[in-house]
Design an enzyme around this catalytic site. Structure first.
Site, short mmCIF file in Angstrom:
data_model
loop_
_atom_site.label_atom_id
_atom_site.label_comp_id
_atom_site.label_asym_id
_atom_site.label_seq_id
_atom_site.Cartn_x
_atom_site.Cartn_y
_atom_site.Cartn_z
N CYS A 235 0.82 -1.22 0.00
CA CYS A 235 0.00 0.00 0.00
C CYS A 235 0.85 1.27 0.00
CB CYS A 235 -0.94 -0.01 1.19
SG CYS A 235 -1.89 -1.52 1.31
N HIS B 238 -3.42 6.94 2.21
CA HIS B 238 -3.83 5.62 1.71
C HIS B 238 -5.21 5.28 2.26
CE1 HIS B 238 -4.18 1.44 0.94
NE2 HIS B 238 -3.86 1.07 2.16
N ASN C 56 -10.25 -0.64 -0.20
CA ASN C 56 -8.79 -0.52 -0.10
C ASN C 56 -8.17 -1.17 -1.34
OD1 ASN C 56 -6.08 -0.96 0.46
ND2 ASN C 56 -6.42 -1.52 2.60
O1 UT7 Z 1 -3.98 -1.40 3.50
C1 UT7 Z 1 -2.99 -1.87 4.35
C2 UT7 Z 1 -3.24 -1.48 5.72
N1 UT7 Z 1 -4.47 -2.10 6.22
C3 UT7 Z 1 -5.10 -1.53 7.21
O2 UT7 Z 1 -4.68 -0.48 7.64
C4 UT7 Z 1 -6.30 -2.23 7.82
C5 UT7 Z 1 -6.30 -1.99 9.29
N2 UT7 Z 1 -7.34 -2.69 10.05
C6 UT7 Z 1 -8.64 -2.41 9.93
O3 UT7 Z 1 -9.05 -1.63 9.10
C7 UT7 Z 1 -9.60 -3.03 10.93
O4 UT7 Z 1 -8.85 -3.75 11.88
C8 UT7 Z 1 -10.71 -3.93 10.31
C9 UT7 Z 1 -11.68 -3.09 9.55
C10 UT7 Z 1 -10.06 -4.99 9.40
C11 UT7 Z 1 -11.48 -4.65 11.43
O5 UT7 Z 1 -12.05 -3.67 12.32
P1 UT7 Z 1 -11.82 -3.76 13.90
O6 UT7 Z 1 -12.56 -2.65 14.48
O7 UT7 Z 1 -10.33 -3.82 14.15
O8 UT7 Z 1 -12.50 -5.13 14.27
P2 UT7 Z 1 -11.97 -6.23 15.29
O9 UT7 Z 1 -11.15 -7.21 14.58
O10 UT7 Z 1 -11.40 -5.55 16.50
O11 UT7 Z 1 -13.32 -6.89 15.73
C12 UT7 Z 1 -14.31 -6.22 16.53
C13 UT7 Z 1 -15.50 -7.11 16.75
C14 UT7 Z 1 -15.18 -8.50 17.25
O12 UT7 Z 1 -16.26 -8.91 18.05
P3 UT7 Z 1 -16.18 -8.84 19.66
O13 UT7 Z 1 -14.99 -9.69 20.04
O14 UT7 Z 1 -15.99 -7.39 19.99
O15 UT7 Z 1 -17.49 -9.38 20.10
C15 UT7 Z 1 -15.15 -9.35 16.00
O16 UT7 Z 1 -15.46 -10.69 16.24
O17 UT7 Z 1 -16.17 -7.32 15.49
C16 UT7 Z 1 -16.22 -8.70 15.17
N3 UT7 Z 1 -15.96 -8.83 13.74
C17 UT7 Z 1 -16.92 -8.75 12.81
N4 UT7 Z 1 -18.25 -8.57 12.91
C18 UT7 Z 1 -18.96 -8.52 11.77
C19 UT7 Z 1 -14.78 -8.98 13.12
N5 UT7 Z 1 -14.94 -9.01 11.79
C20 UT7 Z 1 -16.26 -8.88 11.58
C21 UT7 Z 1 -17.07 -8.80 10.43
N6 UT7 Z 1 -18.39 -8.62 10.55
N7 UT7 Z 1 -16.52 -8.89 9.19
#
Ligand code: UT7
Length: 345
Positions: A134, A270, A301
């Site tokens: 990226c 980005h 992305n």
């Molecule tokens: O381009 C290169 C660089 N890339 C990036 O910079 C990406 C960086 N990361 C992100 O953008 C985020 O981490 C994501 C968008 C990928 C994920 O968002 P998040 O807020 O970090 O989610 P999380 O993994 O912390 O999960 C939060 C909650 C969890 O549930 P509990 O444990 O709070 O009950 C997950 O199980 O959301 C749940 N969860 C989902 N729910 C519905 C995780 N993935 C999903 C999903 N749909 N797809």
């Protein structure tokens, strides 16, 4: 038995090398874009990952993404964006002095995508790929700047292109919704005044596992692996690194360019996650009237393509001024990053 060591001959010491003459400054003369036709809304992806349209919007800001056709290659997409950028710069393909493609989704380890594009454009210039995920577009702009200033090419075509749909595991909750396909391009050439500020770039290889191709091409015994070479991401790790680590890098790019944040006409980060963009704005204390790229909503992305895609759209829609100053920053797998202030074409 001791081995006899030859005495190396003394250098002749007679030749002085002739070097090429570069120019003092370079700038971007035109940007171009290609967005595949097919729009994929969140609703098409949610069932397989037990998610909802609302969750994806709230956590990433993504509403939809573009997906390339099955038979549409990164070379096809790069060609569209390249021709668009050349037209914007008022140049013919024959005037291209080097081609640099930033991508992580070319399907061949060799040859690189860039010579294949050169053939499409009917040119035989130096052509090579850059693997900086990226950050690839900002790496490319930095290299092109140095090439023009160093005299190794007059006009350099820099393309960020990704067909991430080929590398997405649509059953992976952490990444199935995040990626999109597309291509963006820029033409860098000589300028009377500085048009590309110093690049602040680097890597944090200790975190190489955070975003990666899940499996190597061969298993430990050297046998080809069944299954798909998809990407996997430790979302929260990357999120935290981007939020806390990247604003200081962006600030350094502003400082090294000899301007202040108030001088900016655009902020082009980005497009990784809308929440990362918002957090960076807050940390940088970016004045509220400076336009910010938020292309992620409808493009998702697109890795190396995200910054030139957003730039092209904002210029075309009149949101940012031709000739204005823009701060751009790319960051991703490696982990790697690069930021610079540029003069908009
Ligand atoms: O381009 C290169 C660089 N890339 C990036 O910079 C990406 C960086 N990361 C992100 O953008 C985020 O981490 C994501 C968008 C990928 C994920 O968002 P998040 O807020 O970090 O989610 P999380 O993994 O912390 O999960 C939060 C909650 C969890 O549930 P509990 O444990 O709070 O009950 C997950 O199980 O959301 C749940 N969860 C989902 N729910 C519905 C995780 N993935 C999903 C999903 N749909 N797809």
């Amino acid at each position: 038995m001791t081995k006899s060591i030859r005495t190396a001959p003394a250098p002749k010491g007679t030749g002085t090398l002739t070097t090429v003459d570069g120019v003092r400054h370079a700038r971007i003369w035109g940007v171009g874009a290609y967005r595949p036709e097919r729009v994929v809304p969140n609703s098409e992806l949610v069932d397989r990952i037990d998610s909802t349209d609302q969750w994806i919007r709230d956590r990433s800001g993504i509403i939809s993404r573009r997906r390339a056709a099955r038979d549409e290659s990164i070379i096809d997409m790069a060609e569209h964006a390249a021709r668009d950028a050349l037209a914007a710069a008022g140049l013919e393909p024959s005037q291209v002095g080097a081609i640099l493609i930033s991508t992580v989704t070319h399907l061949l380890s060799t040859p690189a995508a860039a010579p294949m594009l050169a053939e499409r454009l009917g040119v035989q210039c130096p052509a090579f790929d850059v693997s900086a995920a990226c950050a690839g577009y900002c790496y490319g702009i930095s290299l092109a700047n140095d090439m023009v200033r160093g005299g190794s090419a007059e006009h350099v075509l820099v393309i960020g292109v990704e067909k991430l749909s080929d590398f997405t595991d649509y059953d992976d909750r952490g990444s199935a919704f995040i990626f999109g396909d597309g291509a963006g391009a820029a033409v860098v050439g000589p300028s009377d005044t500085p048009g590309i500020g110093p690049t602040i770039w680097g890597s944090d290889g200790a975190q190489w596992q955070a975003i990666r191709q899940r499996e190597p091409w061969l298993d430990a015994a050297g046998a080809p692996l069944d299954g798909h070479a998809v990407l996997t991401m430790a979302g929260q790790t990357v999120f935290r690194w981007a939020v806390w680590g990247m604003a200081p890098i962006a600030q350094q790019a502003i400082d090294k360019a000899g301007i202040t944040i108030d001088d900016l006409d655009a902020f082009l980060p980005h497009q990784a996650n809308m929440r990362i963009i918002d957090a960076m704005i807050k940390q940088l204390k970016l004045p509220a009237d400076i336009p910010v790229a938020r292309d992620i909503a409808e493009t998702a992305n697109t890795s190396a393509a995200s910054i030139p895609l957003a730039t092209e759209r904002m210029l075309r829609e009149g949101e940012i001024p031709h000739g204005g100053l823009a701060l751009q920053i790319g960051f991703g797998a490696g982990l790697v990053y690069a930021a610079q202030v540029i003069v908009l074409p």
